[in-house]
Motif scaffolding. Sequence first.
Motif, short mmCIF file in Angstrom:
data_model
loop_
_atom_site.label_atom_id
_atom_site.label_comp_id
_atom_site.label_asym_id
_atom_site.label_seq_id
_atom_site.Cartn_x
_atom_site.Cartn_y
_atom_site.Cartn_z
N MET A 1 -22.25 13.39 37.50
CA MET A 1 -22.86 11.53 36.42
C MET A 1 -23.70 12.61 35.69
O MET A 1 -24.56 12.76 35.61
CB MET A 1 -23.40 10.80 37.47
CG MET A 1 -23.37 9.53 37.33
SD MET A 1 -24.61 8.61 38.21
CE MET A 1 -23.78 7.09 37.69
N PRO A 2 -23.49 11.57 34.10
CA PRO A 2 -24.03 11.69 32.96
C PRO A 2 -24.79 11.14 32.90
O PRO A 2 -25.73 9.98 33.96
CB PRO A 2 -22.96 11.33 32.06
CG PRO A 2 -22.67 10.72 32.13
CD PRO A 2 -22.05 10.63 34.32
N PRO A 3 -26.37 11.63 31.83
CA PRO A 3 -27.65 10.96 32.24
C PRO A 3 -27.43 9.47 31.54
O PRO A 3 -27.72 9.88 29.85
CB PRO A 3 -28.03 12.18 31.83
CG PRO A 3 -27.10 12.33 30.73
CD PRO A 3 -26.11 12.52 31.47
N ILE A 4 -26.89 8.73 32.63
CA ILE A 4 -26.73 7.10 31.73
C ILE A 4 -28.13 6.40 31.38
O ILE A 4 -28.02 6.12 30.04
CB ILE A 4 -26.79 6.05 33.17
CG1 ILE A 4 -25.79 6.52 33.77
CG2 ILE A 4 -26.97 4.50 32.54
CD1 ILE A 4 -24.18 6.91 32.96
N LYS A 5 -29.66 6.91 31.34
CA LYS A 5 -30.72 7.06 30.30
C LYS A 5 -30.19 7.35 29.24
O LYS A 5 -31.32 6.70 28.13
CB LYS A 5 -31.95 7.21 31.00
CG LYS A 5 -33.51 6.67 30.96
CD LYS A 5 -34.78 7.56 31.55
CE LYS A 5 -35.84 6.49 30.61
NZ LYS A 5 -36.85 7.12 31.53
N LYS A 6 -30.30 9.07 29.19
CA LYS A 6 -30.37 9.16 27.61
C LYS A 6 -29.44 8.57 26.80
O LYS A 6 -29.18 8.13 25.59
CB LYS A 6 -29.97 10.93 27.79
CG LYS A 6 -29.69 11.75 26.67
CD LYS A 6 -29.73 12.74 27.08
CE LYS A 6 -30.95 13.86 26.07
NZ LYS A 6 -30.62 15.25 26.39
N ILE A 7 -27.77 8.86 27.10
CA ILE A 7 -26.66 7.88 26.64
C ILE A 7 -27.28 6.94 25.98
O ILE A 7 -27.28 5.55 24.94
CB ILE A 7 -25.67 7.53 27.59
CG1 ILE A 7 -25.19 9.20 27.28
CG2 ILE A 7 -24.57 6.47 26.94
CD1 ILE A 7 -24.29 9.57 28.57
#
Length: 56
Positions: A1-7
Amino acid sequence: MPPIKKIVTWLLVIFLLYAIFTSPTDAANMVGSAWDVVTNGVGNIGRFFDSLIARS
Protein backbone atom coordinates in the motif's frame (compact mmCIF):
# COMPACT_ATOMS: atom_id res chain seq x y z
CA MET A 1 0.00 0.00 0.00
CA PRO A 2 1.48 3.40 -0.96
CA PRO A 3 2.07 5.99 1.75
CA ILE A 4 -1.25 7.81 1.41
CA LYS A 5 -0.35 10.63 3.80
CA LYS A 6 2.76 11.54 1.80
CA ILE A 7 0.85 11.48 -1.50
CA VAL A 8 -1.97 13.65 -0.14
CA THR A 9 0.54 16.12 1.32
CA TRP A 10 2.34 16.49 -2.01
CA LEU A 11 -0.95 16.90 -3.88
CA LEU A 12 -1.99 19.61 -1.44
CA VAL A 13 1.33 21.44 -1.83
CA ILE A 14 1.11 21.25 -5.62
CA PHE A 15 -2.46 22.55 -5.56
CA LEU A 16 -1.54 25.45 -3.27
CA LEU A 17 1.38 26.43 -5.50
CA TYR A 18 -0.86 26.22 -8.56
CA ALA A 19 -3.49 28.42 -6.89
CA ILE A 20 -0.89 30.99 -5.85
CA PHE A 21 0.74 31.18 -9.28
CA THR A 22 -2.49 31.30 -11.30
CA SER A 23 -4.39 33.82 -9.15
CA PRO A 24 -2.32 35.35 -6.37
CA THR A 25 -4.98 37.90 -5.42
CA ASP A 26 -7.63 35.24 -4.86
CA ALA A 27 -5.14 33.09 -2.93
CA ALA A 28 -4.27 36.05 -0.69
CA ASN A 29 -7.96 36.72 -0.08
CA MET A 30 -8.50 33.08 0.92
CA VAL A 31 -5.57 33.16 3.34
CA GLY A 32 -6.83 36.44 4.80
CA SER A 33 -10.30 34.98 5.26
CA ALA A 34 -8.92 31.85 6.92
CA TRP A 35 -6.80 34.03 9.23
CA ASP A 36 -9.89 36.06 10.18
CA VAL A 37 -11.76 32.86 11.04
CA VAL A 38 -8.88 31.68 13.26
CA THR A 39 -8.52 35.02 15.08
CA ASN A 40 -12.28 35.32 15.62
CA GLY A 41 -12.38 31.76 16.97
CA VAL A 42 -9.55 32.43 19.42
CA GLY A 43 -11.22 35.67 20.50
CA ASN A 44 -14.52 33.89 21.07
CA ILE A 45 -12.85 31.18 23.14
CA GLY A 46 -11.19 33.91 25.23
CA ARG A 47 -14.52 35.67 25.75
CA PHE A 48 -16.13 32.36 26.76
CA PHE A 49 -13.55 31.71 29.45
CA ASP A 50 -13.69 35.33 30.64
CA SER A 51 -17.45 35.07 31.10
CA LEU A 52 -17.06 31.66 32.73
CA ILE A 53 -14.58 33.05 35.27
CA ALA A 54 -16.69 36.15 35.89
CA ARG A 55 -19.68 34.00 36.91
CA SER A 56 -17.77 32.10 39.57
